[in-house]
Enzyme design. Structure first.
Site, short mmCIF file in Angstrom:
data_model
loop_
_atom_site.label_atom_id
_atom_site.label_comp_id
_atom_site.label_asym_id
_atom_site.label_seq_id
_atom_site.Cartn_x
_atom_site.Cartn_y
_atom_site.Cartn_z
N ARG A 133 57.80 38.87 28.69
CA ARG A 133 56.40 38.44 28.85
C ARG A 133 56.02 37.34 27.85
NH1 ARG A 133 52.57 43.47 29.88
NH2 ARG A 133 51.18 41.77 30.52
N GLN A 180 43.65 40.30 25.71
CA GLN A 180 44.66 40.52 24.68
C GLN A 180 44.72 39.34 23.73
OE1 GLN A 180 48.30 41.50 26.73
NE2 GLN A 180 47.50 43.46 27.45
N ASP A 326 43.61 44.38 36.55
CA ASP A 326 44.67 45.39 36.66
C ASP A 326 44.62 46.16 37.98
OD1 ASP A 326 45.70 44.70 34.23
OD2 ASP A 326 44.71 46.31 33.13
N ARG A 398 51.60 50.30 37.76
CA ARG A 398 50.49 50.11 38.70
C ARG A 398 50.98 49.82 40.13
NH1 ARG A 398 46.51 50.98 35.29
NH2 ARG A 398 46.47 49.89 33.32
C1 S3P Z 1 44.26 44.51 28.35
C2 S3P Z 1 44.02 43.26 28.81
C3 S3P Z 1 44.56 42.76 30.08
C4 S3P Z 1 45.07 43.89 30.97
C5 S3P Z 1 45.88 44.88 30.20
C6 S3P Z 1 45.07 45.50 29.09
C7 S3P Z 1 43.68 44.92 27.04
O1 S3P Z 1 45.64 41.89 29.82
O2 S3P Z 1 45.81 43.36 32.04
O3 S3P Z 1 46.35 45.90 31.05
O4 S3P Z 1 43.69 46.12 26.72
O5 S3P Z 1 43.20 44.04 26.32
P1 S3P Z 1 45.43 40.30 29.59
O6 S3P Z 1 44.73 40.12 28.33
O7 S3P Z 1 46.82 39.75 29.56
O8 S3P Z 1 44.64 39.84 30.79
#
Ligand code: S3P
Length: 452
Positions: A133, A180, A326, A398
């Site tokens: 990733r 994130q 998600d 998922r």
């Molecule tokens: C999350 C943010 C999302 C989400 C992940 C959890 C978080 O990711 O898809 O399952 O807890 O901040 P991204 O920040 O890559 O969109």
């Protein structure tokens, strides 16, 4: 027909017979995003933080183990109960060994921001999915703050965080909608000099902002801009993690698309940055009632009552994509179950989740008999009954749970391959789904199966 023994499976397979509706009253496990944050923030706070409703899934347990490896005393009580004996952020020690975060992008990206800000050298690793990733999205802004982080080739994990000077706050415009990335920068900013400012291109989940406030941190939010001053200390608190709306989504979809269904899902987190799935399903004609709205630990919570109906295809409004990011594996199944065509655009972030979810859902649903095609940023999905067959989740929790719900619109049996990682976010999924009406059996890893 000849029967030949299939190779020994290395991960759980779900075997499903067609089902017609979901009924009953359920509660899903705690919110994954909030569970990660409750551990990280309790670990750097001063005093005793009590967490209830913590998700005891593999992802959040890796975050818990990481904080223990850095010297934080954490005790587990009854189900979902965690007590953290925080002694402040500066008490964290470099871990004696690599920190393994399994499948969890949230664990890796948020911890990278936290540790970079605290100048704690560490190596963060993950499983095969996490190791593929993209991490430059956090390494670039953290480097601009003065952090020294080395990635693997191609900007992927492992992340090696090296000692650096004290970080300095930056003003950063995120190129992609990512909670994130926003959170990693804010957590680094907590221990940086000056103010850290993040501008986002779209609304993303704001659990970091809300929970930091619960720990006594001043966080400013103005539209799509969030900022905080460095040098603030966290004060221990008590918090209850609500049910995860992302885990509820499989049941929301399963019940919404099947006339005859009547399902209550209680105690679901209703943070407005997460409720896009409900808005999208309602646009498709779903009957979802939001009942007993209340607030818990700075987050809205409600009980949901779903009555099944025939859904209609729609063009999913792009402003709802980041609010349901998600939930698209489940929403792809809803689109197959609906009458007419559903178009998803502006969802290219789905390609860099635990798997490329556009590809995995397109391939898997097509293998089950669906009529759909992928686009770089989404898909075009035509509603139809499914014949059944075998869908490969490719190890993504998922997609595995979404394919299980496809048994509600299938005329033949479905096998879903590679389902072990459901335990990252939803331990007990198959049992709970079975109690509501799915005809689901788990074939554990290591069992042999027969192929016709
Ligand atoms: C999350 C943010 C999302 C989400 C992940 C959890 C978080 O990711 O898809 O399952 O807890 O901040 P991204 O920040 O890559 O969109």
């Amino acid at each position: 027909m000849t029967q030949s023994a299939a190779p020994e499976s290395t991960s759980t397979t779900y075997r499903l017979e067609p089902a017609t509706e979901l009924t009953g009253s359920i509660k899903v496990p705690g919110d994954k995003s909030m569970s990660h944050r409750s551990i990280m923030f309790g670990a750097i706070a001063e005093g005793v933080t009590e967490v209830a409703g913590f998700l005891e899934g593999e992802d959040s347990l890796h975050t818990l183990a990481a904080c223990q490896a850095m010297g934080v005393r954490i005790e587990r009580g009854g189900p979902g109960e965690v007590t953290l004996f925080g002694e402040g952020a500066r008490s964290l020690k470099p871990p004696g060994k690599d920190i393994y975060l399994g499948n969890s992008g949230t664990g890796m990206r948020l911890l990278a921001g936290l540790l970079a800000g605290l100048n704690i050298p560490a190596t963060l690793t993950g499983d095969a999915s996490l190791s593929a990733r993209p991490m430059r999205r956090i390494v670039d802004p953290l480097s601009q703050m003065g952090a020294s982080i080395v990635t693997g080739k191609g900007g992927t994990p492992p992340l090696v965080i090296r000692p650096a000077a004290t970080l300095a706050g930056i003003e950063y415009t995120c190129p992609m909608a990512s909670a994130q990335v926003k959170s990693a920068i804010l957590l680094a900013g907590l221990h940086a000099s000056g103010t850290t400012v993040v501008h986002e291109p779209a609304i993303t989940r704001d659990h970091t902002e809300r929970m930091l406030r619960g720990f006594g941190v001043e966080v400013e939010v103005a539209g799509l801009t969030v900022s905080l001053k460095g040098g603030q200390r966290l004060v221990a608190t008590t918090l209850t993690v609500p049910g995860d709306i992302s885990s509820s989504a499989f049941f929301l979809v399963g019940a919404s698309m099947t006339p005859g269904s009547s399902l209550n899902i209680n105690g679901v987190g209703m943070n407005p940055s997460r409720t896009g799935v409900i808005d999208i399903l309602k646009l498709m004609g779903a009957d979802i009632q939001v009942l007993n709205e209340r607030t818990s630990g700075g987050e809205p919570v409600a009980d949901l009552k779903v009555t099944g109906r025939r859904l209609q295809g729609i063009h999913v409004p792009e402003h709802l994509v980041s609010l349901a990011i998600d939930e698209f594996p489940a929403l792809f199944v809803a689109a197959v179950g609906a009458t007419g065509q559903t178009v998803v655009t502006g969802a290219e972030e789905l390609r860099v989740k635990e798997t490329d979810r556009i590809q995995v859902m397109t391939d898997g649903l097509r293998a089950l008999g669906a009529d759909l095609s992928d686009r770089p940023d989404g898909a075009v999905i035509n509603g139809c009954r499914l014949a059944g067959g075998t869908a490969d989740s490719c190890g993504d929790h998922r997609t595995a749970m979404a394919f299980a719900m496809a048994s509600l619109i299938a005329d033949g049996p479905i096998s879903v391959l590679d389902c072990d990682n459901v335990n990252t976010s939803f331990p007990g999924f198959a049992r709970l789904a079975g109690s509501t009406g799915l005809h689901i059996v788990e074939s554990p890893a290591g069992s042999t199966s027969s192929r016709v």
